[in-house]
Every structure is written in structure tokens, then in C-alpha cells.
Write a protein that holds these residues in place. Structure first.
Motif, PDB file in Angstrom:
ATOM      1  N   LYS A  65       4.711  97.304  62.820  1.00 39.39           N
ATOM      2  CA  LYS A  65       4.960  98.393  61.871  1.00 39.39           C
ATOM      3  C   LYS A  65       3.654  99.061  61.452  1.00 39.39           C
ATOM      4  CE  LYS A  65       7.242  99.403  57.460  1.00 39.39           C
ATOM      5  NZ  LYS A  65       8.078  98.867  56.361  1.00 39.39           N
ATOM      6  N   GLN A 125       2.592 103.050  62.400  1.00 35.89           N
ATOM      7  CA  GLN A 125       2.305 104.073  61.396  1.00 35.89           C
ATOM      8  C   GLN A 125       0.916 104.674  61.593  1.00 35.89           C
ATOM      9  OE1 GLN A 125       2.975 102.252  57.575  1.00 35.89           O
ATOM     10  NE2 GLN A 125       5.187 102.363  57.740  1.00 35.89           N
ATOM     11  N   GLN A 129      12.144 102.907  61.950  1.00 36.63           N
ATOM     12  CA  GLN A 129      10.993 103.414  62.709  1.00 36.63           C
ATOM     13  C   GLN A 129      10.948 104.932  62.675  1.00 36.63           C
ATOM     14  OE1 GLN A 129       9.941 101.601  66.530  1.00 36.63           O
ATOM     15  NE2 GLN A 129      11.435  99.997  66.160  1.00 36.63           N
ATOM     16  N   ASP A 186       9.977 106.208  59.283  1.00 32.73           N
ATOM     17  CA  ASP A 186       8.546 106.040  59.026  1.00 32.73           C
ATOM     18  C   ASP A 186       7.722 107.114  59.735  1.00 32.73           C
ATOM     19  OD1 ASP A 186       8.777 103.906  57.332  1.00 32.73           O
ATOM     20  OD2 ASP A 186       8.481 102.379  58.874  1.00 32.73           O
ATOM     21  N   MET A 187       8.216 107.593  60.895  1.00 33.38           N
ATOM     22  CA  MET A 187       7.480 108.616  61.649  1.00 33.38           C
ATOM     23  C   MET A 187       7.799 110.034  61.178  1.00 33.38           C
ATOM     24  SD  MET A 187       7.317 107.312  65.619  1.00 33.38           S
ATOM     25  CE  MET A 187       9.083 107.039  65.823  1.00 33.38           C
ATOM     26  N   LYS A 235       3.497 106.647  53.346  1.00 32.61           N
ATOM     27  CA  LYS A 235       3.246 105.276  53.820  1.00 32.61           C
ATOM     28  C   LYS A 235       2.111 105.237  54.831  1.00 32.61           C
ATOM     29  CE  LYS A 235       7.996 103.523  53.325  1.00 32.61           C
ATOM     30  NZ  LYS A 235       9.162 102.951  54.066  1.00 32.61           N
ATOM     31  N   ALA A 236       2.071 106.254  55.674  1.00 28.83           N
ATOM     32  CA  ALA A 236       1.077 106.268  56.748  1.00 28.83           C
ATOM     33  C   ALA A 236      -0.343 106.300  56.199  1.00 28.83           C
ATOM     34  CB  ALA A 236       1.308 107.466  57.665  1.00 28.83           C
ATOM     35  N   TYR A 244      -1.352 103.121  54.357  1.00 30.91           N
ATOM     36  CA  TYR A 244      -1.718 102.022  55.259  1.00 30.91           C
ATOM     37  C   TYR A 244      -3.103 102.252  55.853  1.00 30.91           C
ATOM     38  CZ  TYR A 244      -2.364  99.165  59.273  1.00 30.91           C
ATOM     39  OH  TYR A 244      -2.930  98.312  60.164  1.00 30.91           O
TER      40      TYR A 244
END
Length: 479
Positions: free
Chosen positions: A285, A289, A410, A413-414, A465-466, A469
Motif C-alpha cells: 500500500k 501510493q 486501491q 487511493d489512486m 494520503k499520498a 505518506y
């Protein structure tokens, strides 16, 4: 060294290797594009499918099997070495004999000599394939970099030199062969392993049972990656294929560089922790990301400034390649994600599922080509984008079941990264249009600067989120 430190160290050296090696080849390609023109690159594009098929058959998936085999010994390595060498000689012989028929298919007699010379690279690569695999298995990417850089420098010097001397398409062939030969000599000379006369039927059967499915999958993948070259080369023109081939090559530089890093590093890394599903899921994960956070704006940003970029670097002669470049940017944006999903299947030994998925995806590609071909060359190129998106859905659906990270999550998230990168693309396009009367340098770098600032700012404002991180990774260097 802990796995975390080993992974960071490996990523660093693989990036250096990819950046310098592919960067040198990229620059050489730019120089030779100005010297040779579209038709010469089109000729090489015509035989790319046969080169890809030969490469897949020579390795037969045995290198991947060696990497995932925890207790591989000298018998394993020697068996694979002699198998690869034998396959390389067999494939070279078949293509040597087939060369006249391939030339007749394209109605290009020069292809006979091109195929017979270029394919010598199969034998050269097979001589050092196991030595390279051993270094990858041990994640010794620093050493691989030390071998790749001088080999590439020598090959590039030979290729560009021959290009200036008027050798045309042959300069491209010799650049490839000299690079391969130098790399093999270095790997062979400095490797601690040397093959012994040890060939085991049991070992071959073990590795082949795993590898042949990867080989067939890779074969299907390579055939369909290059099928567009065949269709364009046969039904359009060598010049059109040259435009397409250069656009694809320039698109592939950032995408395949990142894909190569992910593929080389994550496969042995995940293989080491394959028994800890929770940890594999977390690492997957995080890397997903960070990867998409980087590749999406790079590809769409390059597409936004494609016209002034091609004018500056290649000249007006190559402007017809711009639409191909912009369309393919969308497809290549997904390549690193494809690579990561495929590694999950290989880590868990599901080469059977890998092959099954490849068949599904190739059926989709075939149908899309048959439909799109009727509407012209641009529709044909757009069909590759469609096939790439469908392929991503198929890959992530099955890999997600092994690591408890669903396809839905997934894609979610993208999605924010893709939306923000698309917004930045539109803004950059307006910038290029607004600056069209300014020098080409300004048309490229001002929109790029605006794009970078806007992309990072939007992510930071919305605390995606990306980017959170990426910030955490930079601070802690923790996967």
C-alpha cells in the motif's frame, strides 16, 4: 542490514543505475533521432516484436525462479546457465533462418541483416544472465550499477559515433550490441560465481515448472506490447512507425525507469517477507501510493509540454510524433502499478494465475485492436490506453485477494492523485498555449514550474494520503 535499510539502499542504487544508464541511452536516442530520422527508427521498430519474443524465450522465467528459491545452490545456477545459453543459440538460429521471411512481410530487404546482427545480443546476454540474477537476489544493486554505467557509456559512444559517420540504422544496432557485450564481460569477470558442469534434470524441472508459466505470460505480454508496431509497420509506413516508436520510447523513459526500480527491488524484498501477509500488505500500500504520486504528474506534465519539447529537442521533422506521445502518456502512467501487482503474484508462486490473467488481458487487447484499427492510427493508439486500464483492473483484482487490499481501496487511493494531476495538466496546457510566442525554453519550463508548485500545493492543502505518506517516508525512511 535490516530489510528496511536494505530496501532503501537498493532503491537508491537502482534509481542511480536507472537514471544514469537510461538517461545516457535516452540522450543518445535524442541525438540519433536528429541524425537518422523517423524511417530508420521505424525499421528497428518493425523487428521489435521478434526481439521481445526471443528475449522471453531465452530466459524462460528461470531467473525469477532462482530469485524466489531461498536455498538455491551451485547446481541450480549452473543448470539455469546452460539452459539459458542453449535456448539463446536455438532462438538465434530460428530468427537467422526466419529473417528473409520477416523482411518479405514488411517488404524491407534491409531487415534480413538487421535481424541477424541484432539477435546476437541474445547469446551475449545469456552468458551473464545468472551472474546478474545472483546480484539481484542478494539485492547488490550498487555493484550492478558499477557494471552498467561504463557499459552504457561505451555503447553510447560507439552508437553516436557511427551515427555521425553515416551508418544509419546500423548505429542503433551496434550501440545495443556493444553495451550488452561490455556488460556481460564485466559481470563475468567480476562475479564470484562461475558455472560448473552441473546440470540436474530435477533442478531444471523444478525451475521450469515455475518459470514456464512466467515465460508464456511474458511472451504474451511482449507480443502484445509490440503488436502495434507490427500493425503500423505493415499497414501504414516506416515513417509513421518511426513517429510512434520514438513517442513510445520517450514516454517509456520515466515510466520504465520507475517500473524497473519497483520490479527489481520489490520482488526480492517481498519474497523475503512473503510469510508475513500483514507486512506485505502494508509495504504494498505504501509503495503504491508513493509510486502513483510520482508517476502521474510526470507523465501528464510531459504530455502538457510535448509540442515545445519535441520542437526544442528533435526539431520540426518529429512534430507528427506529438499526438502519439500525449496519448501514450496516459497508458505509461499505469505501467509501474502493473509491475508491482505482477510481483505480488510471483512472490506467492502463482505463476499459473499470472499466465491466466495475461491471457484474459490479451483477449481484450486483440478485440480492441480489431475494432480500433478500422478507425485509423490514432484510434489504434487510444486502444492501448483502454487495454492498459482494463489490465490494471484485472491485475489488482487478483493480487488484492492475496494481501487483503481490495481493488476498490486501491483505486480509491489512486483517484485523488489522478484527479489532481489531471487538473495540473489542464492548467499547464493553458500555460503552453498562452506562451506560444515566447522562446521554447519558456514554453517548457514556466508551465513545468507552475505545474510542480500547483500539484504539491493542492495535495498539501487537502492533506491527501499520498503526500502524507511521502512526507512520513522522507522523515522516517520507513516502508
Amino acid at each position: 542490514m535490516t530489510l528496511k535499510k536494505q530496501a532503501i539502499h537498493s532503491v537508491l542504487w537502482t534509481f542511480i543505475d536507472s537514471f544514469l544508464v537510461k538517461g545516457l541511452s535516452f540522450v543518445a536516442g535524442l541525438i540519433l533521432a536528429r541524425l537518422l530520422g523517423p524511417s530508420e527508427f521505424g525499421l528497428l521498430g518493425m523487428i521489435s516484436i521478434f526481439i521481445a519474443i526471443g528475449t522471453s524465450l531465452v530466459d524462460s522465467g528461470l531467473s525469477s525462479s532462482l530469485i524466489r528459491t531461498k536455498e538455491a545452490d551451485n547446481t541450480d545456477y549452473s543448470t539455469v546457465f546452460f539452459t539459458n545459453l542453449g535456448m539463446s543459440l536455438l532462438i538465434y538460429g530460428l530468427l537467422f533462418v526466419s529473417a528473409p521471411y520477416i523482411a518479405d512481410f514488411y517488404e524491407q530487404p534491409i531487415l534480413i541483416g538487421l535481424i541477424r546482427l541484432y539477435c546476437v545480443g541474445f547469446v551475449i546476454s545469456a552468458l551473464s544472465a545468472v551472474q546478474l540474477t545472483i546480484l539481484i537476489k542478494a539485492m547488490k544493486f550498487k555493484r550492478i550499477t558499477h557494471f552498467n554505467i561504463p557499459s552504457t557509456i561505451i555503447g553510447v559512444c560507439v552508437g553516436v559515433g557511427l551515427g555521425y559517420m553515416g551508418y544509419g540504422v546500423w548505429s542503433l544496432v551496434w550501440m545495443y550490441l556493444v553495451t550488452q557485450a561490455c556488460n556481460s564481460i564485466l559481470l563475468w569477470s567480476f562475479s564470484e560465481w562461475k558455472p560448473g558442469l552441473l546440470i540436474s534434470k530435477e533442478k531444471l524441472k523444478f525451475h521450469y515448472n515455475f518459470g514456464y508459466k512466467l515465460m508464456l505470460s511474458g511472451l504474451l505480454d511482449q507480443v502484445f506490447k509490440n503488436i502495434y508496431n507490427v500493425v503500423i509497420g505493415k499497414f501504414f509506413s516506416a515513417q509513421s512507425l518511426g513517429y510512434y516508436e520514438r513517442a513510445k520510447t520517450f514516454n517509456s523513459y520515466p515510466s520504465l525507469m520507475l517500473t524497473g526500480i519497483i520490479g527489481r527491488v520489490t520482488y526480492p524484498m517481498l519474497a523475503n517477507i512473503q510469510d508475513d501477509t500483514v507486512r506485505v500488505s502494508r509495504v504494498y500500500k505504501n509503495i503504491l501510493q508513493m509510486t502513483f504520486f510520482v508517476i502521474a504528474p510526470v507523465m501528464l506534465g510531459a504530455a502538457a509540454v510535448a509540442k515545445p519539447l519535441f520542437l526544442l529537442v528533435l526539431g520540426k521533422e518529429w512534430l507528427p510524433a506529438v499526438p502519439f506521445f500525449q496519448i501514450l502518456s496516459i497508458s505509461f502512467m499505469l505501467y509501474p502499478i502493473h509491475a508491482f501487482n505482477i510481483n505480488v503474484l510471483k512472490v506467492y508462486g502463482r505463476s499459473d494465475l499470472f499466465l491466466k490473467l495475461e491471457i484474459y488481458k490479451k483477449i481484450i487487447i486483440t478485440i480492441s485492436i480489431l475494432i480500433a484499427f478500422q478507425f485509423g492510427i490514432y484510434a489504434l493508439v487510444w486502444s492501448s490506453v483502454f487495454a492498459s486500464f482494463v489490465g490494471l483492473v484485472i491485475n489488482t483484482h487478483y493480487s488484492s485477494q492475496m494481501i487483503n487490499y481490495s481493488l476498490k481501496h486501491q483505486l480509491l487511493d489512486m483517484l485523488p492523485v489522478f484527479v489532481i494531476a489531471s487538473i495540473v495538466f489542464v492548467v499547464m496546457q493553458f500555460g503552453v498555449h498562452f506562451l506560444e510566442l515566447q522562446p521554447l525554453i519558456a514554453q517548457i519550463f514556466i508551465p513545468l514550474l507552475i505545474g510542480v508548485v500547483l500539484y504539491v500545493s493542492i495535495h498539501y492543502v487537502f492533506k491527501t494520503k499520498a503526500i502524507m505518506y511521502v512526507i512520513t517516508f522522507i522523515k522516517n525512511r520507513n516502508l
